[in-house]
Design a protein around this motif. Structure first.
Motif, mmCIF file in Angstrom:
data_model
loop_
_atom_site.group_PDB
_atom_site.id
_atom_site.type_symbol
_atom_site.label_atom_id
_atom_site.label_comp_id
_atom_site.label_asym_id
_atom_site.label_seq_id
_atom_site.Cartn_x
_atom_site.Cartn_y
_atom_site.Cartn_z
ATOM 1 N N ASP A 1 -51.881 73.484 -53.708
ATOM 2 C CA ASP A 1 -51.077 74.314 -52.808
ATOM 3 C C ASP A 1 -49.987 75.063 -53.569
ATOM 4 O O ASP A 1 -49.775 76.266 -53.356
ATOM 5 N N CYS A 2 -49.286 74.378 -54.476
ATOM 6 C CA CYS A 2 -48.173 75.042 -55.186
ATOM 7 C C CYS A 2 -48.621 75.723 -56.470
ATOM 8 O O CYS A 2 -47.850 76.443 -57.092
ATOM 9 N N ARG A 3 -49.882 75.504 -56.870
ATOM 10 C CA ARG A 3 -50.459 76.135 -58.079
ATOM 11 C C ARG A 3 -49.624 75.873 -59.328
ATOM 12 O O ARG A 3 -49.300 76.783 -60.089
ATOM 13 N N LYS B 1 -45.515 69.786 -46.238
ATOM 14 C CA LYS B 1 -45.312 71.231 -46.291
ATOM 15 C C LYS B 1 -44.286 71.532 -47.379
ATOM 16 O O LYS B 1 -43.268 70.844 -47.485
ATOM 17 N N TYR C 1 -41.485 68.993 -50.980
ATOM 18 C CA TYR C 1 -42.502 68.834 -49.938
ATOM 19 C C TYR C 1 -41.991 67.839 -48.892
ATOM 20 O O TYR C 1 -41.501 66.770 -49.239
ATOM 21 N N TYR D 1 -41.587 77.624 -45.255
ATOM 22 C CA TYR D 1 -42.656 76.775 -45.791
ATOM 23 C C TYR D 1 -43.622 77.674 -46.540
ATOM 24 O O TYR D 1 -43.998 78.743 -46.054
ATOM 25 N N TRP D 2 -44.045 77.224 -47.694
ATOM 26 C CA TRP D 2 -45.007 77.981 -48.501
ATOM 27 C C TRP D 2 -46.369 78.021 -47.808
ATOM 28 O O TRP D 2 -46.902 76.984 -47.419
ATOM 29 N N ASN D 3 -46.913 79.223 -47.652
ATOM 30 C CA ASN D 3 -48.260 79.401 -47.098
ATOM 31 C C ASN D 3 -48.434 78.783 -45.705
ATOM 32 O O ASN D 3 -49.526 78.348 -45.358
ATOM 33 N N GLN D 4 -47.356 78.743 -44.928
ATOM 34 C CA GLN D 4 -47.432 78.175 -43.565
ATOM 35 C C GLN D 4 -46.627 79.077 -42.630
ATOM 36 O O GLN D 4 -45.566 78.684 -42.132
ATOM 37 N N TYR E 1 -54.012 67.910 -53.232
ATOM 38 C CA TYR E 1 -53.679 68.914 -52.213
ATOM 39 C C TYR E 1 -52.422 69.685 -52.602
ATOM 40 O O TYR E 1 -52.394 70.929 -52.574
ATOM 41 N N ILE E 2 -51.352 68.956 -52.989
ATOM 42 C CA ILE E 2 -50.075 69.618 -53.276
ATOM 43 C C ILE E 2 -50.155 70.430 -54.569
ATOM 44 O O ILE E 2 -49.658 71.557 -54.625
#
Length: 510
Positions: A100-102, A177, A168, A371-374, A96-97
């Motif tokens: 999320d952070c690519r 997050k 995170y 928060y990234w993408n939140q 997931y992480i």
């Protein structure tokens, strides 16, 4: 104006003549400030060769060895964003992480490679895996990759307000997050808490139980010592009482950074009762969750040094409320750290009076950007200059703050707020109880009352204990706060950073 955190943390120490001084010792390897400067330059060149550009992310699933600061600071030097991850997550949480952070590159300790080996192939953005250890198991080996590079590297001309690294959040209420922290945030924690509360000095030797992937541990073991040219002992093992006492006896740290559950366990470790905590120890710190008064008093009586209990968060990078040398009240989180402003507000956003429960808001120089993408969660947490902590506190007439609980852990009994932490603190003062967690439970009428889960000391028996514990709590903190139900359990659910996951106990009930 350009500003790169590594220039301030590392290059400044070399320029000031500390190039030959040991900065990190992980019991297997040690590295000086000068060697660290060379290695981080080589990491910068390696990242360029691997095709990683400025502002792109690289993930780190790394134990606390000298390789961690080499990679972390090397990436920041190159303007690349390192994302250190909790080393105790599951493969699916890592998937997931990483998605999320690519992350373009994953740096992973050899011992942790088995956890992620099956997810690597399905991460679309991940191009390289670099292993810290003796055997890379078919991937790139960190020591070989670094050895190939030149130690001539021009530090990226980053900006103080540019993201330098992500952390995170511990995910005690759902998926973690990604908090984006800026180049200036590291110095902000060092110039406030480390300098003005802890009083860290160049001759200090630090030992942190909290790991480097954790905001608290990153400050303790990297930012703070490097801000003054001090040294740190890194521990790559699990921080058990036996491991921490052994390191104390070998290295004699002057500062020990712990967490409440570890301090309690160290005090109760029978095999270690005869151990000294090292003859140079001058101060200890605690964060992660509130330190019970009984633990603070017992530690001071046993080792002759105080524990500075404070509160911090991933979002704010380190401690923003703290007790201070000469100004300690066990059971409280102390006062605002110089440079930080705090407010307590009610549900309508209005400031509350002394003695009333309110949510803690902090105006912090070290606050993350978002928060990234939140977006929704970012807007709910980062409100202009103020960051919502989600912690409930009271403030006394002396300006000291006392933790009541997470906003989502608090509940009302007979119309009065009950703090799970207060009930837990009362329970653990009973000689039979080692740990306790309290959650709300509905009685037959549907009204909420405290329910306790307790872990007993090895020599204690549960026989006849339930009524004794109820009476003990009534005497300590008031008749309406006592737990109506008490379950004796073998252990309590916790995050990797030692925080009790009360939401799991609440879910267990339903």
């Amino acid at each position: 104006m350009t500003y790169n955190a590594v220039s301030w943390l590392l290059d400044r120490n070399v320029d000031e003549g500390r190039g030959d001084k040991v900065v990190f010792d992980d019991t297997v390897s040690r590295i000086t400030y000068g060697q660290l400067q060379q290695q981080t330059r080589r990491v910068g060149n390696m990242l360029r060769r691997l095709g990683v550009r400025r502002e792109e992310r690289v993930a780190m699933i790394m134990l606390d060895t000298v390789d961690f600061p080499i990679v972390f600071l090397g990436a920041i030097r190159a303007g690349v964003v390192p994302v250190p991850l909790n080393t105790l997550l599951t493969a699916e949480q890592y998937a997931y992480i990483l998605g999320d952070c690519r992350a373009r590159v994953l740096f992973v300790s050899e011992a942790l490679l088995p956890v992620v080996k099956d997810i690597i192939a399905r991460m679309p953005d991940l191009e390289h895996v670099v292993v810290s250890g003796k055997d890379a198991h078919g991937h790139n080996k960190l020591s070989d990759e670094i050895a190939r590079e030149s130690d001539v590297f021009a530090t990226a001309p980053t900006h103080a307000d540019e993201p330098a690294f992500w952390l995170y959040s511990s995910g005690s209420t759902g998926m973690p997050k990604g908090v984006r922290h800026l180049h200036s945030n590291l110095a902000a924690t060092a110039e406030t808490y480390a300098k003005q509360v802890l009083g860290i000095r160049e001759d200090d030797v630090g030992l942190s139980a909290a790991k480097l992937f954790f905001a608290y541990g990153l400050g303790n073991a990297l930012t703070f010592p490097m801000s003054v040219g001090a040294s740190t002992v890194l521990n790559f093992e699990r921080p058990t009482p036996a491991v921490m006492f052994a390191l104390m006896n070998k290295y004699h740290p002057s500062i020990f950074f712990g967490v409440p559950t570890l301090f309690a366990a160290m005090l109760n470790d029978e095999a270690m009762k005869a151990q000294a905590a090292g003859n140079r120890l001058r101060v200890c710190t605690s964060a992660g969750e509130a330190l019970p008064e009984s633990v603070g008093n017992a530690w001071r009586a046993r080792f002759g040094v105080d524990i500075l209990d404070g509160v911090g968060s991933t979002e704010l990078l380190h401690i923003f409320l703290s007790n201070a040398p000469g100004d300690i009240k066990y059971g409280s989180s102390g006062r605002p750290v110089p440079g930080y402003k705090v407010r307590l507000v009610n549900e309508l956003g209005a400031d509350v009076a002394d003695g009333e429960v309110g949510e803690l808001l902090v105006d912090a120089p070290s606050a993350g950007e978002s928060y990234w993408n939140q977006r929704a969660k970012s807007r709910a947490t980062f409100e202009g200059a103020w960051t919502r902590t989600g912690d409930k506190y009271t403030r006394d007439a002396d300006g000291r703050y006392t933790f009541c609980g997470r906003a989502d852990d608090m509940f009302k009994v007979s119309g009065i707020w009950v703090s799970p932490f207060e009930v837990e603190s009362a329970l653990i003062t009973h000689p039979a109880v080692l740990e306790a967690a309290v959650v709300p439970e509905a009685d037959p009428e549907g009204l909420l009352k405290p329910k306790a889960y307790v872990v007993l000391r090895p020599e204690s028996s549960a026989a006849g204990l339930h009524e004794a514990l109820k009476e003990h709590v009534k005497q300590k903190i008031g008749p309406w706060k006592y737990p109506r139900w008490i379950d004796v359990v073998d252990n309590l659910p916790k995050t990797a950073t030692g925080k009790i996951q009360r939401f799991k106990l609440r879910e267990h009930e339903h």
